[in-house]
Design an enzyme around this catalytic site. Sequence first.
Site, PDB file in Angstrom:
ATOM      1  N   HIS A  40      10.380  29.622 -43.313  1.00  0.00           N
ATOM      2  CA  HIS A  40      10.558  29.740 -44.764  1.00  0.00           C
ATOM      3  C   HIS A  40      12.030  29.560 -45.165  1.00  0.00           C
ATOM      4  CE1 HIS A  40      10.796  32.396 -48.535  1.00  0.00           C
ATOM      5  NE2 HIS A  40      10.313  31.229 -48.887  1.00  0.00           N
ATOM      6  N   HIS A  65       9.426  27.391 -56.222  1.00  0.00           N
ATOM      7  CA  HIS A  65       8.075  27.178 -55.689  1.00  0.00           C
ATOM      8  C   HIS A  65       7.199  26.333 -56.596  1.00  0.00           C
ATOM      9  CE1 HIS A  65       9.593  30.878 -53.726  1.00  0.00           C
ATOM     10  NE2 HIS A  65       9.179  30.234 -52.670  1.00  0.00           N
ATOM     11  N   ARG A 139      12.232  54.547 -63.421  1.00  0.00           N
ATOM     12  CA  ARG A 139      12.290  55.998 -63.240  1.00  0.00           C
ATOM     13  C   ARG A 139      11.578  56.635 -64.422  1.00  0.00           C
ATOM     14  NH1 ARG A 139      11.242  60.609 -62.088  1.00  0.00           N
ATOM     15  NH2 ARG A 139      12.766  62.189 -61.485  1.00  0.00           N
ATOM     16  N   CYS A 186      20.414  55.489 -61.564  1.00  0.00           N
ATOM     17  CA  CYS A 186      19.875  56.842 -61.610  1.00  0.00           C
ATOM     18  C   CYS A 186      20.824  57.767 -60.854  1.00  0.00           C
ATOM     19  CB  CYS A 186      18.492  56.869 -60.967  1.00  0.00           C
ATOM     20  SG  CYS A 186      17.712  58.483 -61.079  1.00  0.00           S
ATOM     21  N   TYR A 322      20.042  66.992 -63.365  1.00  0.00           N
ATOM     22  CA  TYR A 322      21.114  66.014 -63.519  1.00  0.00           C
ATOM     23  C   TYR A 322      22.471  66.679 -63.701  1.00  0.00           C
ATOM     24  CZ  TYR A 322      17.193  62.870 -63.803  1.00  0.00           C
ATOM     25  OH  TYR A 322      16.048  62.178 -63.518  1.00  0.00           O
TER      26      TYR A 322
HETATM   27  C1  HEM Z   1      12.482  28.740 -51.119  1.00  0.00           C
HETATM   28  C2  HEM Z   1       7.919  28.027 -49.604  1.00  0.00           C
HETATM   29  C3  HEM Z   1       6.968  32.761 -50.261  1.00  0.00           C
HETATM   30  C4  HEM Z   1      11.436  33.408 -52.057  1.00  0.00           C
HETATM   31  C5  HEM Z   1      11.324  28.146 -50.652  1.00  0.00           C
HETATM   32  C6  HEM Z   1      11.180  26.737 -50.338  1.00  0.00           C
HETATM   33  C7  HEM Z   1       9.914  26.540 -49.902  1.00  0.00           C
HETATM   34  C8  HEM Z   1       9.242  27.821 -49.947  1.00  0.00           C
HETATM   35  C9  HEM Z   1       9.300  25.229 -49.434  1.00  0.00           C
HETATM   36  C10 HEM Z   1      12.257  25.673 -50.511  1.00  0.00           C
HETATM   37  C11 HEM Z   1      12.058  25.025 -51.864  1.00  0.00           C
HETATM   38  C12 HEM Z   1      13.072  23.944 -52.177  1.00  0.00           C
HETATM   39  O1  HEM Z   1      14.277  24.223 -52.091  1.00  0.00           O
HETATM   40  O2  HEM Z   1      12.638  22.859 -52.549  1.00  0.00           O
HETATM   41  C13 HEM Z   1       7.274  29.251 -49.628  1.00  0.00           C
HETATM   42  C14 HEM Z   1       5.913  29.448 -49.201  1.00  0.00           C
HETATM   43  C15 HEM Z   1       5.666  30.795 -49.366  1.00  0.00           C
HETATM   44  C16 HEM Z   1       6.852  31.410 -49.919  1.00  0.00           C
HETATM   45  C17 HEM Z   1       4.973  28.387 -48.686  1.00  0.00           C
HETATM   46  C18 HEM Z   1       4.404  31.569 -49.066  1.00  0.00           C
HETATM   47  C19 HEM Z   1       3.699  31.433 -48.016  1.00  0.00           C
HETATM   48  C20 HEM Z   1       8.072  33.335 -50.857  1.00  0.00           C
HETATM   49  C21 HEM Z   1       8.147  34.680 -51.353  1.00  0.00           C
HETATM   50  C22 HEM Z   1       9.419  34.835 -51.883  1.00  0.00           C
HETATM   51  C23 HEM Z   1      10.117  33.616 -51.694  1.00  0.00           C
HETATM   52  C24 HEM Z   1       7.023  35.706 -51.296  1.00  0.00           C
HETATM   53  C25 HEM Z   1      10.071  35.991 -52.591  1.00  0.00           C
HETATM   54  C26 HEM Z   1       9.913  37.222 -52.526  1.00  0.00           C
HETATM   55  C27 HEM Z   1      12.125  32.221 -51.920  1.00  0.00           C
HETATM   56  C28 HEM Z   1      13.500  32.019 -52.311  1.00  0.00           C
HETATM   57  C29 HEM Z   1      13.796  30.667 -52.031  1.00  0.00           C
HETATM   58  C30 HEM Z   1      12.596  30.078 -51.479  1.00  0.00           C
HETATM   59  C31 HEM Z   1      14.439  33.085 -52.911  1.00  0.00           C
HETATM   60  C32 HEM Z   1      15.112  29.981 -52.295  1.00  0.00           C
HETATM   61  C33 HEM Z   1      15.971  29.999 -51.067  1.00  0.00           C
HETATM   62  C34 HEM Z   1      17.335  29.393 -51.354  1.00  0.00           C
HETATM   63  O3  HEM Z   1      17.375  28.327 -52.000  1.00  0.00           O
HETATM   64  O4  HEM Z   1      18.299  30.003 -50.964  1.00  0.00           O
HETATM   65  N1  HEM Z   1      10.128  28.769 -50.414  1.00  0.00           N
HETATM   66  N2  HEM Z   1       7.803  30.428 -50.079  1.00  0.00           N
HETATM   67  N3  HEM Z   1       9.277  32.713 -51.094  1.00  0.00           N
HETATM   68  N4  HEM Z   1      11.604  31.035 -51.419  1.00  0.00           N
HETATM   69 FE1  HEM Z   1       9.714  30.730 -50.739  1.00  0.00          FE
HETATM   70  N1  MTE Z   2      13.357  58.153 -71.057  1.00  0.00           N
HETATM   71  C1  MTE Z   2      12.156  58.704 -71.231  1.00  0.00           C
HETATM   72  N2  MTE Z   2      11.649  58.765 -72.467  1.00  0.00           N
HETATM   73  N3  MTE Z   2      11.440  59.214 -70.180  1.00  0.00           N
HETATM   74  C2  MTE Z   2      11.940  59.182 -68.906  1.00  0.00           C
HETATM   75  O1  MTE Z   2      11.266  59.631 -67.970  1.00  0.00           O
HETATM   76  N4  MTE Z   2      13.855  58.568 -67.456  1.00  0.00           N
HETATM   77  C3  MTE Z   2      15.324  58.487 -67.495  1.00  0.00           C
HETATM   78  C4  MTE Z   2      15.779  57.401 -68.432  1.00  0.00           C
HETATM   79  N5  MTE Z   2      15.108  57.491 -69.697  1.00  0.00           N
HETATM   80  C5  MTE Z   2      13.240  58.622 -68.692  1.00  0.00           C
HETATM   81  C6  MTE Z   2      13.910  58.076 -69.814  1.00  0.00           C
HETATM   82  C7  MTE Z   2      15.954  58.278 -66.204  1.00  0.00           C
HETATM   83  S1  MTE Z   2      16.216  59.635 -65.214  1.00  0.00           S
HETATM   84  C8  MTE Z   2      16.470  57.047 -65.843  1.00  0.00           C
HETATM   85  S2  MTE Z   2      17.334  56.844 -64.392  1.00  0.00           S
HETATM   86  C9  MTE Z   2      16.261  55.863 -66.675  1.00  0.00           C
HETATM   87  O2  MTE Z   2      15.506  56.142 -67.836  1.00  0.00           O
HETATM   88  C10 MTE Z   2      15.550  54.784 -65.888  1.00  0.00           C
HETATM   89  O3  MTE Z   2      15.358  53.653 -66.680  1.00  0.00           O
HETATM   90  P1  MTE Z   2      14.427  52.473 -66.152  1.00  0.00           P
HETATM   91  O4  MTE Z   2      13.101  53.037 -65.770  1.00  0.00           O
HETATM   92  O5  MTE Z   2      14.356  51.483 -67.256  1.00  0.00           O
HETATM   93  O6  MTE Z   2      15.141  51.903 -64.951  1.00  0.00           O
END
Ligand code: HEM
Ligand code: MTE
Length: 467
Positions: A40, A65, A139, A186, A322
């Site tokens: 990947h 993607h 949170r 937080c 807090y």
């Molecule tokens: C890049 C495939 C799942 C995050 C890519 C690229 C491919 C690919 C082919 C290169 C694309 C390009 O540059 O043209 C896949 C396939 C997946 C998968 C087949 C599942 C089986 C995931 C998941 C995530 C992810 C679940 C995120 C949580 C990324 C990121 C890049 C990337 C951040 C960019 C990397 C870079 O350019 O530095 N993926 N991917 N991918 N993928 Fe995936």
């Molecule tokens: N405001 C309401 N009304 N109820 C909540 O439980 N949690 C506070 C604050 N504002 C809270 C709230 C706490 S402890 C934090 S750290 C932040 O919201 C978290 O914001 P987020 O969930 O958008 O990251």
Amino acid sequence: EKSPHIYTREEVKSHSSLETRIWVTLGCEVFDVTEFVDLHPGGPSKLMLAAGGPLEPFWALYAVHDQAHVREILAQYKVGELSSEDKAPSTLKTSDPYADDPVRHPALKVNSQRPFNAEPPPELLTENYITPNPIFFTRNHLPVPNLEPETYRLHVVGPPGCQSLSLSLDDLYQFPKHEVTVTLQCAGNRRSEMTQFKEVKGLEWNAGAISTARWAGARLCDVLAKAGHQLRETEAHVCFEGLDSDPTGTAYGASIPLARAMDPEAEVLLAYEMNGQPLPRDHGFPVRVVVPGVVGARHVKWLGKVSVEPEESYSHWQRRDYKGFSPSVDWDTVDFDSAPSIQELPVQSAITEPKDGETVQSGEVTIKGYAWSGGGRAIVRVDVSLDGGLTWQVAELNGEEQRPRKAWAWRLWQLQAPVPAGKKELNIVCKAVDDSYNVQPDSVAPIWNLRGVLSNAWHRVHVRVTP
Ligand code: HEM
Ligand code: MTE
């Protein structure tokens, strides 16, 4: 053509480790991508976040993607399809007060389901300078209220001599729209490190109870001015009440000093937008307070009421939570009235890559993380050590430039360093310095407190090196 194998979501879910093989779904199709994990381009750890479930929520974050060649790669790994009753996610109806909570992004690491508390995994946290809304840490203390934008009203209540206002969303949109990038943290961020030292009461947050967004809304000072407020009482407080409440009707509440609320330079917002979108429900739809440089607890979500009072908010979360204490204070001796409520937070930094326990290649290692300080103090430097703090190197700072005294958002940082020859393991440490030359303490022991707040010791990650 043969008819496809049919699988349930449960079956797909059971394939989420290399031992059981890695399955994912896209639409109604099921794929076994075990052989692709190490290939990947975005790295194996990111792909693994989707293991056992749908790709859509992850791919929605990474538009790379959205290309034919990505679909073609995936197509090679198809093993079957989802059963028809499993194509649409099931809906459940119960008398559970949390039943109406929104659907969350599966990448979030959940620390508590009810109320919902979750943080983004480290490998996504610093992938973007602006945290995408679906993985912004959450949170909540209570169930998420479901508020109608048409009937929503914000009550602004002043002391005698001032007007009280009842503002609709349209009324709020009439104030000048102010936009600012703010990091929310937080007070319990990195609490798990305090727990490792000695037990504390609180949710087990790792280093992800922090996120950054571009917030937009009306400035609180403009709304208060409209109600006739001036900064007469320098000792006064602005109290906020949420529309989330417990079964006894007690709402979430908090307050900030009036001086901060009235200072246009402090940029306190009644925000209705987060990264160009209406606030997501988890983050306070339709209106929340954003108090730049101040602990997350004061950024009250689902804002129902703003009032100017002679005293701090009487809310439990203002007066009985807090707050920081000496390591010598325990639950038998604690006097909550003896300590001020946390407002501005101390200087903080953490490593997001590599992860603790990971194995890195010999040759060169890339270390990434974030750094931030409260009160608008800028980050001037991040020091990184590979040998537990004996020797240090200075990391490169990335992300938006910080404005003096208004450095409300974090810097991301990165260091590429040669792995010293012959090393079998590295004790990586980071520490940040802010523009008041505040530094982080080297260990948890001197700052341990019974509630596990303000955890900002040097962040340490231990990794092995492949020979
Ligand atoms: C890049 C495939 C799942 C995050 C890519 C690229 C491919 C690919 C082919 C290169 C694309 C390009 O540059 O043209 C896949 C396939 C997946 C998968 C087949 C599942 C089986 C995931 C998941 C995530 C992810 C679940 C995120 C949580 C990324 C990121 C890049 C990337 C951040 C960019 C990397 C870079 O350019 O530095 N993926 N991917 N991918 N993928 Fe995936
Ligand atoms: N405001 C309401 N009304 N109820 C909540 O439980 N949690 C506070 C604050 N504002 C809270 C709230 C706490 S402890 C934090 S750290 C932040 O919201 C978290 O914001 P987020 O969930 O958008 O990251």
